[in-house]
Design a protein around this motif. Structure first.
Motif, mmCIF file in Angstrom:
data_model
loop_
_atom_site.group_PDB
_atom_site.id
_atom_site.type_symbol
_atom_site.label_atom_id
_atom_site.label_comp_id
_atom_site.label_asym_id
_atom_site.label_seq_id
_atom_site.Cartn_x
_atom_site.Cartn_y
_atom_site.Cartn_z
ATOM 1 N N THR A 1 0.832 -1.207 0.000
ATOM 2 C CA THR A 1 0.000 0.000 0.000
ATOM 3 C C THR A 1 0.863 1.251 0.000
ATOM 4 O O THR A 1 2.001 1.251 0.473
ATOM 5 C CB THR A 1 -0.927 0.040 1.230
ATOM 6 N N THR B 1 0.104 5.445 0.893
ATOM 7 C CA THR B 1 -0.856 6.431 1.394
ATOM 8 C C THR B 1 -0.396 7.830 0.982
ATOM 9 O O THR B 1 0.747 8.225 1.257
ATOM 10 C CB THR B 1 -0.981 6.343 2.917
ATOM 11 N N ALA C 1 -6.766 12.776 -0.986
ATOM 12 C CA ALA C 1 -7.516 11.827 -1.800
ATOM 13 C C ALA C 1 -7.066 11.930 -3.252
ATOM 14 O O ALA C 1 -6.781 13.016 -3.763
ATOM 15 C CB ALA C 1 -9.010 12.091 -1.680
ATOM 16 N N PRO D 1 -9.384 8.092 -8.681
ATOM 17 C CA PRO D 1 -9.318 6.642 -8.925
ATOM 18 C C PRO D 1 -8.962 6.288 -10.364
ATOM 19 O O PRO D 1 -8.365 5.246 -10.614
ATOM 20 C CB PRO D 1 -10.732 6.166 -8.572
ATOM 21 N N ASP E 1 -3.949 2.857 -11.213
ATOM 22 C CA ASP E 1 -4.204 1.545 -11.808
ATOM 23 C C ASP E 1 -2.885 0.819 -12.036
ATOM 24 O O ASP E 1 -1.837 1.241 -11.538
ATOM 25 C CB ASP E 1 -4.999 1.688 -13.107
ATOM 26 N N THR F 1 -6.166 -1.123 -6.430
ATOM 27 C CA THR F 1 -7.402 -0.466 -6.004
ATOM 28 C C THR F 1 -7.058 0.806 -5.256
ATOM 29 O O THR F 1 -5.915 1.006 -4.814
ATOM 30 C CB THR F 1 -8.238 -1.390 -5.095
ATOM 31 N N LEU F 2 -8.059 1.681 -5.112
ATOM 32 C CA LEU F 2 -7.870 2.941 -4.388
ATOM 33 C C LEU F 2 -9.039 3.150 -3.453
ATOM 34 O O LEU F 2 -10.202 2.970 -3.829
ATOM 35 C CB LEU F 2 -7.770 4.119 -5.359
ATOM 36 N N SER F 3 -8.734 3.548 -2.243
ATOM 37 C CA SER F 3 -9.761 3.917 -1.279
ATOM 38 C C SER F 3 -9.344 5.226 -0.639
ATOM 39 O O SER F 3 -8.452 5.254 0.218
ATOM 40 C CB SER F 3 -9.928 2.827 -0.218
ATOM 41 N N GLY F 4 -9.940 6.333 -1.107
ATOM 42 C CA GLY F 4 -9.580 7.643 -0.588
ATOM 43 C C GLY F 4 -8.159 7.998 -0.947
ATOM 44 O O GLY F 4 -7.820 8.195 -2.119
ATOM 45 N N VAL G 1 -5.550 5.975 -0.064
ATOM 46 C CA VAL G 1 -4.725 4.767 0.054
ATOM 47 C C VAL G 1 -4.833 3.935 -1.216
ATOM 48 O O VAL G 1 -5.924 3.481 -1.592
ATOM 49 C CB VAL G 1 -5.139 3.921 1.268
ATOM 50 N N ALA G 2 -3.697 3.754 -1.885
ATOM 51 C CA ALA G 2 -3.625 2.895 -3.066
ATOM 52 C C ALA G 2 -3.082 1.532 -2.644
ATOM 53 O O ALA G 2 -2.133 1.458 -1.853
ATOM 54 C CB ALA G 2 -2.726 3.518 -4.127
ATOM 55 N N THR G 3 -3.682 0.471 -3.185
ATOM 56 C CA THR G 3 -3.317 -0.888 -2.775
ATOM 57 C C THR G 3 -2.977 -1.736 -3.991
ATOM 58 O O THR G 3 -3.719 -1.741 -4.979
ATOM 59 C CB THR G 3 -4.478 -1.548 -2.004
#
Length: 486
Positions: free
Chosen positions: A55, A57, A61, A64, A68, A86-89, A91-93
C-alpha cells in the motif's frame, strides 16, 4: 537594502503560491501537490511476508481513474509482478495475484501519472524497495512420505525449519484424510513441530493423505510457499487359520510351572483345573470344590477351584496328579512353541507396543520392542462374524495390562476367548490395581500376576476369560475370577 531583500522574498513566495502543481500536460493547476506520505512495507523493509499486500498512502484523496496497473507497479529484477490495484480515498493498494518469492528484493513504484481530485500530478515517480522473508518449509515428517506398516495409533507430525505461529496450525491448515474421509484429531505445536493425534485408531491397510496448507505461517507472518502433501499406509494384519492342533491340548486353566500357584483374598474362583509340577505345599490359598481338599488356606486367603487341583506329594498331591501335571506342562510347551514368532512369523505391531485403544481384526501381532502394553485404553478384538477367527499376540519380553486404572480386552463380531493367544517371553502382569477383564490364553515363560496384594481385602475382582499358564515360574492371583473357555 533591507527593504529590497524583503520585497524580493515576498515576490518569490507569491510566485510559488500561484504557480500550483504541474499536471501531465504541463498546464498549471492551483492546489496542493500530491505526495506519498507512507508505504507498507516501508522502504528498505526486510523479512516481508510472502503474502504481503503493498500500500501507498498519499497526503490527499486521489483520482481513482489515475491509480491503476499503469501508475502503481511492482517489479522484481525489472520484471512486472501481476496484481490488482485499487484505491480507497488516499490509500492505493497493490495485491499480488500470487505469493511473492522468498528472500527476494522487490521494487514498488507510483508514477507521475497519478493525480489528485483536482488534476494535480505527482511531481516525480515515488520508488521504494523491500526484501521478502525466508519461507518456512517442512524438513521432515513422521511417518515419512510413502511409509508402510504404520501403527494404527500413530501420532502424525511435521517439523519445520523455523518456529511457526501456532495460531496458524489448526484444523483448516493441517488435515488428515483416508480417501475423502476426514480424520478427526487434536493438533498441538511444540518447538518447530506440529502434531496430529487421531481421535480414534487408524484403519488397517489404508492409505492416508496428510496436507499442511500455505495458510501455515512462521512467527513473522511469512506463509509456506505452497501446500505440503504426503501419504502413508497403515499396517496389514496377517490373517491366520484356526489354532494349531497343539493348542487344543491345553488342559489347565492355571498352571504354575515348577513353582506353584498362590492366591490371596476370599473372592477368587477358578472355573477349571489348576496345576503345577511342584509339591502341593506350593499351591496356597485354594480349596477344591468337588473333593473339599484344601491347599494352605487361611481365614483371609481362600479361593475356590471348581475343577481339579494337580500337584506332587505331599497330600492332597500325589504321584498320579504330578504325572497329569507334567502332561499338562508338555501340552502348554507345545502350544507355546506353536504360537511363537518362529512358528507364526510376520506379525505386525499396530500400536508400536501399545495395544490400548485399538480395535483389531483377526491376525498375528508381534511387538517390535519386545513388550506389549494395554494401558492407554481397552483393546477390542473384532472377529467380523467368524467364530473361528484367531488372534495371536507375540511379545519377546513382558505383557502389561492396566496401570493405575484397570483395562480390558473386549470381544466383538463373534470373537471367542478360546481363540485368543498371548505368547509372552518373560512375565505377564494383569491389572495390578485390581478390576478389569482380561481375555485369552496367556502362556508366559516366567510367571503370570493377576491383581496385587493391595486388593486382597476388597472386592475389586480381576477377571480372566481364558488361561494363565506359566511354564517355569509361579502364578499369583488376588481376588481373581478365571473362566476357562471350552
Amino acid at each position: 537594502m533591507k527593504t529590497k531583500k524583503l520585497l524580493l522574498t515576498i515576490a518569490i513566495l507569491f510566485i510559488a503560491l500561484i504557480s500550483g502543481c504541474a499536471n501531465d500536460d504541463f498546464e498549471e493547476v492551483v492546489g496542493v501537490c500530491p505526495v506519498v506520505s507512507t508505504t507498507n512495507p516501508i522502504d528498505g523493509a526486510v523479512g516481508v511476508p510472502l503474502n504481503q499486500i503493498i500500500t501507498a498512502t498519499f497526503n490527499e484523496a486521489m483520482n481513482p481513474a489515475t491509480i491503476d496497473q499503469s501508475s502503481f507497479v511492482l517489479t522484481v529484477g525489472g520484471i512486472p509482478v501481476s496484481g490488482t490495484v485499487t484505491l480507497s480515498g488516499a490509500v492505493a493498494t497493490f495485491t499480488p495475484n500470487s505469493l511473492l518469492a522468498p528472500n527476494t528484493v522487490y521494487a514498488a513504484r507510483i508514477k507521475t501519472s497519478a493525480k489528485d481530485l483536482t488534476g494535480n500530478a505527482l511531481q516525480a515517480d515515488y520508488v521504494w524497495t523491500f526484501t521478502t522473508g525466508i519461507a518456512p518449509i517442512i524438513v521432515s515428517t513422521d511417518p515419512a512420505n510413502n511409509a508402510t506398516g504404520v501403527a494404527l495409533n500413530k501420532i502424525i507430525s511435521a517439523t519445520f525449519n523455523m518456529p511457526m505461529n501456532p495460531l496458524t496450525l489448526d484444523g483448516t491448515t493441517f488435515t488428515v484424510k483416508e480417501g475423502s474421509n476426514a480424520v478427526l484429531g487434536a493438533i498441538t505445536y511444540s518447538g518447530s513441530t506440529v502434531s496430529f493425534a487421531p481421535s480414534l485408531p487408524l484403519l488397517a491397510n489404508k492409505v492416508y493423505t496428510v496436507t499442511i496448507t500455505n495458510g501455515a505461517k512462521n512467527v513473522a507472518g511469512t506463509p509456506m510457499a505452497s501446500n505440503y502433501v504426503w501419504s502413508f499406509t497403515t499396517v496389514i494384519p496377517v490373517i491366520v487359520t484356526p489354532p494349531p492342533t497343539s493348542t487344543s491340548g491345553l488342559f489347565f486353566g492355571v498352571f504354575g510351572g515348577n513353582a506353584g500357584i498362590t492366591n490371596q483374598g476370599l473372592f477368587t474362583v477358578v472355573n477349571g483345573n489348576i496345576g503345577t509340577t511342584a509339591a502341593s505345599t506350593l499351591m496356597t490359598g485354594f480349596q477344591e470344590v468337588l473333593t473339599g481338599d484344601v491347599y494352605t488356606i487361611t481365614p483371609l486367603n481362600k479361593g475356590l477351584v471348581t475343577g481339579e487341583i494337580f500337584a506332587a506329594a505331599p497330600a492332597p498331591g500325589n504321584a498320579t496328579k504330578a504325572a497329569t501335571a507334567l502332561i499338562g506342562l508338555n501340552a502348554a510347551r507345545a502350544a507355546y512353541l506353536s504360537i511363537s514368532p518362529a512358528s507364526m512369523p510376520g506379525g505386525i505391531d499396530p500400536g508400536a507396543g501399545q495395544l490400548g485403544g485399538l480395535t483389531l481384526a483377526p491376525g498375528v501381532y508381534k511387538s517390535n520392542s519386545g513388550t506389549f502394553d494395554i494401558t492407554n485404553g481397552d483393546l477390542t478384538l473384532d472377529a467380523k462374524g467368524d467364530p473361528n477367527a484367531v488372534f495371536v499376540f507375540q511379545t519377546a519380553s513382558a505383557l502389561t495390562v492396566g496401570n493405575s486404572l484397570p483395562r480390558s480386552v473386549k470381544l466383538i463380531g463373534g470373537a471367542l476367548a478360546k481363540n485368543v493367544y498371548w505368547y509372552v517371553g518373560s512375565s505377564a502382569v494383569i491389572n495390578y490395581a485390581g478390576g478389569g477383564v482380561m481375555t485369552g490364553n496367556i502362556i508366559a515363560n516366567s510367571g503370570v500376576t493377576l491383581s496385587s496384594p493391595a486388593n486382597s481385602t476388597n472386592a475389586s475382582v480381576t477377571t480372566l476369560n481364558g488361561r494363565a499358564i506359566s511354564l517355569v515360574s509361579s502364578v499369583t492371583m488376588v481376588n481373581t475370577v478365571i473362566n476357562v473357555p471350552n
